[in-house]
Write a protein that holds these residues in place. Sequence first.
Motif, short mmCIF file in Angstrom:
data_model
loop_
_atom_site.label_atom_id
_atom_site.label_comp_id
_atom_site.label_asym_id
_atom_site.label_seq_id
_atom_site.Cartn_x
_atom_site.Cartn_y
_atom_site.Cartn_z
N ASP A 1 2.02 6.89 -12.18
CA ASP A 1 0.94 5.92 -12.14
C ASP A 1 1.48 4.57 -11.66
O ASP A 1 2.33 3.97 -12.33
N PRO A 2 1.01 4.07 -10.50
CA PRO A 2 1.53 2.80 -9.99
C PRO A 2 1.40 1.65 -10.98
O PRO A 2 2.33 0.84 -11.12
N GLY A 3 0.26 1.56 -11.66
CA GLY A 3 0.08 0.48 -12.61
C GLY A 3 1.08 0.50 -13.75
O GLY A 3 1.48 -0.54 -14.27
N ALA B 1 0.83 -1.20 0.00
CA ALA B 1 0.00 0.00 0.00
C ALA B 1 0.87 1.26 0.00
O ALA B 1 0.54 2.25 -0.66
N ARG B 2 2.00 1.21 0.73
CA ARG B 2 2.87 2.38 0.81
C ARG B 2 3.54 2.66 -0.54
O ARG B 2 3.69 3.82 -0.93
N VAL B 3 3.93 1.61 -1.25
CA VAL B 3 4.52 1.79 -2.58
C VAL B 3 3.53 2.49 -3.50
O VAL B 3 3.89 3.44 -4.22
N GLU B 4 2.27 2.02 -3.49
CA GLU B 4 1.25 2.65 -4.32
C GLU B 4 1.07 4.11 -3.94
O GLU B 4 0.99 4.99 -4.81
N GLU B 5 1.02 4.37 -2.64
CA GLU B 5 0.82 5.73 -2.15
C GLU B 5 1.97 6.65 -2.56
O GLU B 5 1.77 7.79 -2.99
N ASN C 1 6.50 -1.96 -11.83
CA ASN C 1 7.30 -3.12 -12.24
C ASN C 1 8.42 -2.78 -13.23
O ASN C 1 9.08 -3.67 -13.75
N ARG C 2 8.62 -1.50 -13.48
CA ARG C 2 9.72 -1.11 -14.35
C ARG C 2 11.04 -1.13 -13.58
O ARG C 2 11.06 -1.04 -12.35
#
Length: 430
Positions: A158-160, A146-150, A164-165
């Motif tokens: 954009d997290p999506g 959740a913290r990575v997304e935040e 993963n890059r």
Amino acid sequence: MPETPETPGTPETPETPAPAAGGPARGPASGATIRLEGLTKRYPGSALPAVDNVTMEIGAGELVVFVGPSGCGKSTTLKMINRLIEPTSGRIKIGDEDVTDMDAVKLRRKIGYAIQSSGLFPHMTVAQNIAQVPKMTGWSRSKVTARVEEMLDLVGLDPGEFRNRYPRQLSGGQQQRVGVARALAADPPVLLMDEPFGAVDPITRDHLQDELIRLQHELRKTIVFVTHDFDEAIKLGDRIAVLREQSHIAQFDAPEAILTNPADDFVSGFVGAGAALKRLNLTRVRDVGVVDFPTVTVEEPLQEIFDSLRSGTHNEVLLLDKRRRPYKWLRRGDLMRAKGSLARAGTLVNDTVTRDATLRDALEAVLTDNAGRVAVTGRRGEYIGVVDMETLMNSVHELLDADRLEAIEHQHQLEEQRAERTRAAQEGLA
């Protein structure tokens, strides 16, 4: 290769902050006070210390910039705060804790650190880079995810699209954003930044500076930022520490005070010519009038776009893409010449500014635009409004008028002081 930085960890509970000296009120700070007491660094075989007896206090939630000539010791001073360089003598206090003698690795996990060229681990994905210290400090997998997304959302990625890059798949500006996200991932009270934007092109650098200003308004961390660029210092700093050799403090003050009343010739040399115009770096786009402008989107039927152009009071509209980001300026004749295709119609939007951009940034963008306006965008590049030449020039005139009045007042004060000294001398002779 840049140093591989230690990254932050879970902070201590922050103290109640004092407001930043030079900045606007921005809500409660999550930072901690930093106190340097007689901080000194001597290297073996060197006749003089690299840093000599630096004493200063940086308020909780304040962004302080160290600026000075190359080799003056500003980066060395910064690195002594998280003890990447061990001080020879002196004390370092963060909040109520003396961290001078604590375990250095534990200390660095409590302090965010961002450097030039980001310092990301190339074999890790973006998500793994950001998650590193939260995982090391024992956060649960769900909390780390959740913290990575935040954090990605916070720095405008954009997290999506980006989680993963790998670093090699990012632009320089994107790498720096991820570097800042990693430094903030475990919510440290203090963030150290050592010329973090020095390796990117000027346009990207301006956008990264704006992003840092926006983040600081939201997060109110205590940030110490090193740069050799005085304009960058003016733009970012609540206060600026102008450093001489060995990090001796020539002046430690708000940007306005340094611009209008430099302490001596050394500081004046950093200010340089055009101090009044440099003050454009102290006013943000959000502080002036951002006006609305007719817009259409690429998803609208071509005939509706044509009707909007034909019936509107403006002779052009701003075409937005599917994410409502500025895409093209369309004039009335564009659609007819383009033979019904938006692909060939209009003029691409080459530059935008955010609400946290300075008036200097906006003025430069407007001056390069034939129509004398620039689109203002939000965190993800979405359209907010437009700022035009008239608005900017009115603001410039107000700044220049204020400087003239201040200069007249200062001259009056000098004349009164001279008259007072003359009276005192005459009374003494009598």
